[in-house]
Design a protein around this motif. Structure first.
Motif, PDB file in Angstrom:
ATOM      1  N   THR A  69       0.830  -1.209   0.000  1.00  0.00           N
ATOM      2  CA  THR A  69       0.000   0.000   0.000  1.00  0.00           C
ATOM      3  C   THR A  69       0.860   1.252   0.000  1.00  0.00           C
ATOM      4  O   THR A  69       0.590   2.212  -0.712  1.00  0.00           O
ATOM      5  CB  THR A  69      -0.927   0.010   1.238  1.00  0.00           C
ATOM      6  N   LYS A  70       1.915   1.254   0.810  1.00  0.00           N
ATOM      7  CA  LYS A  70       2.802   2.429   0.865  1.00  0.00           C
ATOM      8  C   LYS A  70       3.341   2.761  -0.515  1.00  0.00           C
ATOM      9  O   LYS A  70       3.355   3.907  -0.937  1.00  0.00           O
ATOM     10  CB  LYS A  70       3.997   2.163   1.770  1.00  0.00           C
ATOM     11  N   TYR A  71       3.809   1.746  -1.198  1.00  0.00           N
ATOM     12  CA  TYR A  71       4.440   1.993  -2.489  1.00  0.00           C
ATOM     13  C   TYR A  71       3.425   2.300  -3.590  1.00  0.00           C
ATOM     14  O   TYR A  71       3.754   2.935  -4.571  1.00  0.00           O
ATOM     15  CB  TYR A  71       5.333   0.804  -2.869  1.00  0.00           C
ATOM     16  N   MET A  73       0.431   3.925  -2.860  1.00  0.00           N
ATOM     17  CA  MET A  73      -0.389   5.090  -2.542  1.00  0.00           C
ATOM     18  C   MET A  73       0.358   6.268  -1.945  1.00  0.00           C
ATOM     19  O   MET A  73      -0.258   7.286  -1.654  1.00  0.00           O
ATOM     20  CB  MET A  73      -1.472   4.673  -1.546  1.00  0.00           C
ATOM     21  N   CYS A  74       1.661   6.146  -1.712  1.00  0.00           N
ATOM     22  CA  CYS A  74       2.355   7.210  -0.977  1.00  0.00           C
ATOM     23  C   CYS A  74       2.183   8.571  -1.653  1.00  0.00           C
ATOM     24  O   CYS A  74       2.430   8.730  -2.832  1.00  0.00           O
ATOM     25  CB  CYS A  74       3.844   6.895  -0.833  1.00  0.00           C
ATOM     26  N   MET A  75       1.723   9.551  -0.855  1.00  0.00           N
ATOM     27  CA  MET A  75       1.517  10.909  -1.354  1.00  0.00           C
ATOM     28  C   MET A  75       2.537  11.852  -0.727  1.00  0.00           C
ATOM     29  O   MET A  75       2.424  13.068  -0.854  1.00  0.00           O
ATOM     30  CB  MET A  75       0.102  11.369  -1.008  1.00  0.00           C
ATOM     31  N   GLY A  76       3.513  11.281  -0.023  1.00  0.00           N
ATOM     32  CA  GLY A  76       4.615  12.086   0.514  1.00  0.00           C
ATOM     33  C   GLY A  76       4.263  12.905   1.731  1.00  0.00           C
ATOM     34  O   GLY A  76       4.800  13.998   1.928  1.00  0.00           O
ATOM     35  N   CYS A  77       3.382  12.408   2.590  1.00  0.00           N
ATOM     36  CA  CYS A  77       2.995  13.203   3.765  1.00  0.00           C
ATOM     37  C   CYS A  77       4.075  13.210   4.845  1.00  0.00           C
ATOM     38  O   CYS A  77       3.979  13.955   5.807  1.00  0.00           O
ATOM     39  CB  CYS A  77       1.678  12.686   4.339  1.00  0.00           C
ATOM     40  N   LEU A  78       5.089  12.383   4.711  1.00  0.00           N
ATOM     41  CA  LEU A  78       6.252  12.295   5.611  1.00  0.00           C
ATOM     42  C   LEU A  78       5.975  11.589   6.937  1.00  0.00           C
ATOM     43  O   LEU A  78       6.870  11.454   7.769  1.00  0.00           O
ATOM     44  CB  LEU A  78       6.857  13.677   5.912  1.00  0.00           C
ATOM     45  N   ALA A  79       4.740  11.155   7.167  1.00  0.00           N
ATOM     46  CA  ALA A  79       4.422  10.504   8.438  1.00  0.00           C
ATOM     47  C   ALA A  79       5.313   9.283   8.664  1.00  0.00           C
ATOM     48  O   ALA A  79       5.733   9.014   9.794  1.00  0.00           O
ATOM     49  CB  ALA A  79       2.951  10.107   8.469  1.00  0.00           C
ATOM     50  N   CYS A  80       5.606   8.543   7.608  1.00  0.00           N
ATOM     51  CA  CYS A  80       6.430   7.331   7.764  1.00  0.00           C
ATOM     52  C   CYS A  80       7.839   7.660   8.254  1.00  0.00           C
ATOM     53  O   CYS A  80       8.433   6.886   8.993  1.00  0.00           O
ATOM     54  CB  CYS A  80       6.494   6.552   6.452  1.00  0.00           C
ATOM     55  N   GLU A  81       8.371   8.810   7.819  1.00  0.00           N
ATOM     56  CA  GLU A  81       9.723   9.182   8.246  1.00  0.00           C
ATOM     57  C   GLU A  81       9.810   9.287   9.765  1.00  0.00           C
ATOM     58  O   GLU A  81      10.786   8.870  10.378  1.00  0.00           O
ATOM     59  CB  GLU A  81      10.117  10.531   7.632  1.00  0.00           C
ATOM     60  N   GLY A 121      -1.191   0.438   6.610  1.00  0.00           N
ATOM     61  CA  GLY A 121       0.164   0.805   6.207  1.00  0.00           C
ATOM     62  C   GLY A 121       0.387   2.261   5.889  1.00  0.00           C
ATOM     63  O   GLY A 121       1.518   2.711   5.806  1.00  0.00           O
ATOM     64  N   CYS A 122      -0.700   3.026   5.705  1.00  0.00           N
ATOM     65  CA  CYS A 122      -0.518   4.414   5.270  1.00  0.00           C
ATOM     66  C   CYS A 122      -1.475   5.345   6.003  1.00  0.00           C
ATOM     67  O   CYS A 122      -2.691   5.151   5.972  1.00  0.00           O
ATOM     68  CB  CYS A 122      -0.737   4.488   3.759  1.00  0.00           C
ATOM     69  N   TYR A 123      -0.930   6.364   6.629  1.00  0.00           N
ATOM     70  CA  TYR A 123      -1.727   7.337   7.375  1.00  0.00           C
ATOM     71  C   TYR A 123      -2.699   8.068   6.442  1.00  0.00           C
ATOM     72  O   TYR A 123      -3.864   8.260   6.757  1.00  0.00           O
ATOM     73  CB  TYR A 123      -0.787   8.340   8.045  1.00  0.00           C
ATOM     74  N   MET A 124      -2.202   8.470   5.277  1.00  0.00           N
ATOM     75  CA  MET A 124      -3.035   9.218   4.333  1.00  0.00           C
ATOM     76  C   MET A 124      -4.206   8.377   3.826  1.00  0.00           C
ATOM     77  O   MET A 124      -5.290   8.880   3.596  1.00  0.00           O
ATOM     78  CB  MET A 124      -2.197   9.701   3.143  1.00  0.00           C
ATOM     79  N   ARG A 125      -3.960   7.102   3.655  1.00  0.00           N
ATOM     80  CA  ARG A 125      -5.040   6.221   3.188  1.00  0.00           C
ATOM     81  C   ARG A 125      -6.178   6.209   4.206  1.00  0.00           C
ATOM     82  O   ARG A 125      -7.344   6.273   3.859  1.00  0.00           O
ATOM     83  CB  ARG A 125      -4.492   4.807   2.976  1.00  0.00           C
TER      84      ARG A 125
HETATM   85  S1  SF4 Z   1       1.794   7.603   5.652  1.00  0.00           S
HETATM   86 FE1  SF4 Z   1       2.482   9.335   4.361  1.00  0.00          FE
HETATM   87  S2  SF4 Z   1       4.677   8.932   3.963  1.00  0.00           S
HETATM   88 FE2  SF4 Z   1       3.743   6.992   4.695  1.00  0.00          FE
HETATM   89  S3  SF4 Z   1       3.103   5.857   2.836  1.00  0.00           S
HETATM   90 FE3  SF4 Z   1       1.342   7.056   3.509  1.00  0.00          FE
HETATM   91  S4  SF4 Z   1       1.449   9.037   2.354  1.00  0.00           S
HETATM   92 FE4  SF4 Z   1       3.493   8.028   2.251  1.00  0.00          FE
END
Ligand code: SF4
Ligand code: SF4
Length: 143
Positions: A69-71, A73-81, A121-125
């Motif tokens: 899902t991360k790969y 749907m990632c929209m670059g919100c940086l939460a994963c960092e 897996g993804c906060y934005m999702r």
């Molecule tokens: S939480 Fe943010 S940084 Fe992590 S995969 Fe989702 S959009 Fe990308």
């Protein structure tokens, strides 16, 4: 993409079939990936369910889905960092505006924390799913 689960081994598999194995630190096989370069299909076989803190095969499958899902749907919100304590994870915007989600092989401690930290897996999702649900509900009330 698969670094949080273990160590990629390109020598054990059949290169012609595009096989790559993922091992733990002891050398046990955890996952087998199979996909030829240029193909849009990737077959993932879970050979050991002890990946990213999973306790059984069903949980392991969920962990793999989270990572996919991360790969996707990632929209670059940086939460994963901010989830990675080892500074191994970077989310950047590429030259063409695309999101680049990278995990450093040298820095990643394979702790698995980033894999399923957020729902699916993804906060934005999660945020977008709630928003869509909210929008749908409001629309329904108007009608
Ligand atoms: S939480 Fe943010 S940084 Fe992590 S995969 Fe989702 S959009 Fe990308
Ligand atoms: S949280 Fe960081 S160190 Fe842990 S598996 Fe993810 S990228 Fe690797």
């Amino acid at each position: 993409m698969f670094r949080p689960f273990g160590y990629l081994n390109f020598d054990m598999g059949n290169a012609r079939l595009g096989e790559v194995y993922i091992l733990n630190q002891k050398g046990d096989i955890l996952l087998k990936l199979q996909g030829r370069i240029g193909s849009k299909t990737l077959k993932i076989s879970i050979l050991n369910s002890k990946i990213a803190g999973a306790s059984d095969v069903k949980a392991a499958e969920e962990r793999v889905k989270c990572q996919l899902t991360k790969y996707q749907m990632c929209m670059g919100c940086l939460a994963c960092e901010s989830v990675c304590r080892f500074n191994a994870l970077t989310v950047r915007e590429g030259k063409n505006g695309e999101t680049q989600y990278r995990i450093s092989d040298g820095k990643c401690m394979r702790c698995g924390e980033c894999v399923a930290h957020f729902t699916a897996g993804c906060y934005m999702r999660k945020v977008l799913t709630i928003k869509r649900g909210g929008e749908g509900g409001s629309h329904g009330r108007k009608e």
